[in-house]
Design a protein around this motif. Structure first.
Motif, PDB file in Angstrom:
ATOM      1  N   LEU A  64      14.949  -4.669  -4.115  1.00 35.57           N
ATOM      2  CA  LEU A  64      14.219  -5.186  -5.261  1.00 35.57           C
ATOM      3  C   LEU A  64      12.934  -5.898  -4.849  1.00 35.57           C
ATOM      4  CD1 LEU A  64      17.159  -6.788  -7.259  1.00 35.57           C
ATOM      5  CD2 LEU A  64      15.530  -5.179  -8.251  1.00 35.57           C
ATOM      6  N   ASP A  65      11.860  -5.641  -5.545  1.00 37.60           N
ATOM      7  CA  ASP A  65      10.666  -6.475  -5.567  1.00 37.60           C
ATOM      8  C   ASP A  65       9.896  -6.566  -4.249  1.00 37.60           C
ATOM      9  OD1 ASP A  65       8.944  -8.140  -7.141  1.00 37.60           O
ATOM     10  OD2 ASP A  65       9.707  -9.861  -6.044  1.00 37.60           O
ATOM     11  N   ALA A  66      10.576  -6.944  -3.154  1.00 39.79           N
ATOM     12  CA  ALA A  66       9.865  -7.159  -1.896  1.00 39.79           C
ATOM     13  C   ALA A  66      10.813  -7.140  -0.710  1.00 39.79           C
ATOM     14  CB  ALA A  66       9.116  -8.494  -1.926  1.00 39.79           C
ATOM     15  N   SER A 104       6.903  -9.122 -10.318  1.00 38.87           N
ATOM     16  CA  SER A 104       7.210 -10.536 -10.495  1.00 38.87           C
ATOM     17  C   SER A 104       6.203 -11.404  -9.759  1.00 38.87           C
ATOM     18  CB  SER A 104       8.619 -10.842  -9.988  1.00 38.87           C
ATOM     19  OG  SER A 104       8.674 -10.706  -8.587  1.00 38.87           O
ATOM     20  N   ASN A 105       5.977 -12.597 -10.301  1.00 36.45           N
ATOM     21  CA  ASN A 105       5.095 -13.558  -9.633  1.00 36.45           C
ATOM     22  C   ASN A 105       5.869 -14.629  -8.885  1.00 36.45           C
ATOM     23  OD1 ASN A 105       6.002 -15.333 -11.645  1.00 36.45           O
ATOM     24  ND2 ASN A 105       4.180 -15.028 -12.910  1.00 36.45           N
ATOM     25  N   ALA A 106       7.195 -14.443  -8.795  1.00 45.47           N
ATOM     26  CA  ALA A 106       8.063 -15.309  -7.995  1.00 45.47           C
ATOM     27  C   ALA A 106       9.130 -14.422  -7.369  1.00 45.47           C
ATOM     28  CB  ALA A 106       8.711 -16.397  -8.843  1.00 45.47           C
ATOM     29  N   ASP A 157       6.717 -13.205   6.488  1.00 41.51           N
ATOM     30  CA  ASP A 157       5.801 -12.114   6.170  1.00 41.51           C
ATOM     31  C   ASP A 157       6.319 -11.338   4.961  1.00 41.51           C
ATOM     32  OD1 ASP A 157       4.254 -12.652   8.448  1.00 41.51           O
ATOM     33  OD2 ASP A 157       5.440 -11.288   9.697  1.00 41.51           O
ATOM     34  N   VAL A 158       5.414 -10.942   4.084  1.00 46.01           N
ATOM     35  CA  VAL A 158       5.763 -10.004   3.021  1.00 46.01           C
ATOM     36  C   VAL A 158       5.411  -8.612   3.527  1.00 46.01           C
ATOM     37  CG1 VAL A 158       5.382  -9.293   0.633  1.00 46.01           C
ATOM     38  CG2 VAL A 158       5.355 -11.725   1.231  1.00 46.01           C
ATOM     39  N   VAL A 159       6.438  -7.839   3.859  1.00 48.76           N
ATOM     40  CA  VAL A 159       6.231  -6.495   4.416  1.00 48.76           C
ATOM     41  C   VAL A 159       5.688  -5.571   3.350  1.00 48.76           C
ATOM     42  CG1 VAL A 159       7.369  -4.503   5.463  1.00 48.76           C
ATOM     43  CG2 VAL A 159       8.021  -6.827   6.136  1.00 48.76           C
ATOM     44  N   THR A 216      -0.593 -14.936  -2.682  1.00 45.35           N
ATOM     45  CA  THR A 216      -1.185 -13.685  -3.150  1.00 45.35           C
ATOM     46  C   THR A 216      -0.181 -12.899  -3.986  1.00 45.35           C
ATOM     47  OG1 THR A 216      -2.643 -13.546  -1.228  1.00 45.35           O
ATOM     48  CG2 THR A 216      -2.223 -11.508  -2.443  1.00 45.35           C
ATOM     49  N   TYR A 217       1.051 -12.804  -3.499  1.00 45.41           N
ATOM     50  CA  TYR A 217       2.092 -12.058  -4.195  1.00 45.41           C
ATOM     51  C   TYR A 217       2.931 -12.939  -5.116  1.00 45.41           C
ATOM     52  CZ  TYR A 217       1.135  -8.299  -0.859  1.00 45.41           C
ATOM     53  OH  TYR A 217       0.528  -7.314  -0.127  1.00 45.41           O
TER      54      TYR A 217
END
Length: 382
Positions: A174-176, A257-259, A249-251, A227-228
């Motif tokens: 999900l999401d990230a 979503s903003n959270a 890190d956001v891979v 940023t994300y």
């Protein structure tokens, strides 16, 4: 092994469960068989005999059946979600999936929030997980990835599953996907030690809301990427004690979503490590990012073999929960009964192993029904 239940004879039938071990492994006795009425209220836990079978007498109903066994580091699990017992005896053979107990395990998931006492209302900006080194050697957290497996909640429709509930041979994240940074040896974790990861708000939440926790401490990791994840309610700037090299890190970010997306009442959370490929290269490969069936929502996918540990959480307010994690990852589940109470999900301590090693060792059967429990206060609550 046979166990009779205290019900009128005319309403009873026998359920026999046979544990089928994978090729190359000997059939064993003493595996734990858990049989639970999915409507709630009735649950049995019995052991297989020398023939790898266990028999229980049950009233009519629909049952969730799971088998769990461990021999050293070899773990065996199998389950079936909807076994109908009605009007006749039933026999079920469960193929057990082999996996190995991991060096790193999820020790705690705190996702459900707490009261805003002394104010009115509820609070959910303080989610965290704790990772534990459950081995006898130093391990490194560098590159450790994590994420939630779809769907968001356990009682939601799973668009990725087949009509009969069969799960796909990949995990939709999900999401990230996020990971701990490092050069390979930047973040050692000693045997029996913990690493705290603030998924929301690496600040002292307890300073304002005493029933929450202080996540502003040295060596804590934090998911902070404005940023994300620009919703400052859930992702305020980290506290003064958080080190910048401890930012995750956001891979890849696939959701809108903003959270960060972590279910309040029933996440399926996994730790994983990419094998023979850099995770950033993996998510760029064709077919890795897929659209959810029947939807335009995209998710990155990973092979189940990459998973180091996973915990399936069921919503205690629902009688219609469904598995998202394969038996090789988590053959069971742990229930979060209520949200906004400060409750947390905690892995049990293996007292015998801890006494032998001289440091904390945790239960690890790859079955959260056995390994975890709901605790009334967060372990970080002071």
């Amino acid at each position: 092994m046979d166990m009779d239940a205290p019900f009128a004879p005319e309403s009873l039938n026998r359920l026999t469960v046979t544990a089928v071990y994978p090729a190359g492994f000997e059939t064993r006795s003493g595996a734990t068989v858990t049989i639970e009425n999915i409507a709630g209220g009735i649950s049995y836990s019995i052991l297989t005999g020398d023939d790898a079978k266990a028999t229980v007498t049950l009233p009519g109903g629909i049952y969730r059946v799971a088998v769990s066994d461990r021999d050293g580091l070899d773990v065996f699990n199998g389950n079936r979600d909807r076994v109908v017992v009605s009007g006749q005896d039933v026999s079920v053979s469960l193929d057990l999936v082999h996996s190995r107990a991991g060096m790193l395990v999820i020790k705690e998931i705190y996702c459900g929030g707490c009261p805003k006492t002394p104010e009115q209302g509820t609070y959910q900006s303080d989610q965290y997980v704790i990772v534990h080194n459950n081995s006898d050697v130093i391990t490194y957290l560098d590159g450790l990835c994590m994420g939630s497996v779809a769907p968001y909640n356990s009682n939601a429709n799973n668009a990725w599953a087949a009509a009969d509930g069969t799960l796909p041979d990949f995990l939709p994240i999900l999401d990230a996907i996020v990971r701990i940074p490092g050069t390979g040896t930047s973040f050692p974790l000693d045997p029996g030690q913990d690493a705290v990861i603030a998924l929301r708000g690496a600040i002292d939440h307890a300073a304002t809301y005493p029933l929450s926790v202080n996540l502003n401490k040295p060596d804590y990791f934090v998911l902070y990427n404005p940023t994300y994840f620009y919703n400052q309610t859930y992702h305020p700037a980290p506290g003064n004690l958080i080190q910048q090299d401890h930012y995750l890190d956001v891979v890849i970010k696939t959701g809108q979503s903003n959270a960060y997306t972590l279910s309040l009442n029933s996440p399926a959370f996994v730790l994983f490590q990419a094998q023979d490929v850099d995770i950033r290269d993996w998510v760029l490969q064709p077919g890795v990012v897929r659209s959810t069936p029947g939807s335009s929502i995209q998710m990155a996918t990973i092979p189940p073999e990459w998973v180091i540990d996973g915990v399936e959480v069921f919503n205690g307010s629902s009688a219609d929960n469904h598995k998202r994690l394969l038996p090789s990852i988590d053959a069971g589940y742990v229930v979060l009964s209520e949200t906004f109470k400060g409750h947390t999900l905690m892995r049990r301590t293996n007292l015998e192993a801890s006494a032998q090693k001289g440091y904390e060792m945790l239960m690890d059967s790859n079955n959260s029904s056995n390994d975890l429990y709901e605790r009334e206060t967060q372990s970080l609550h002071e």
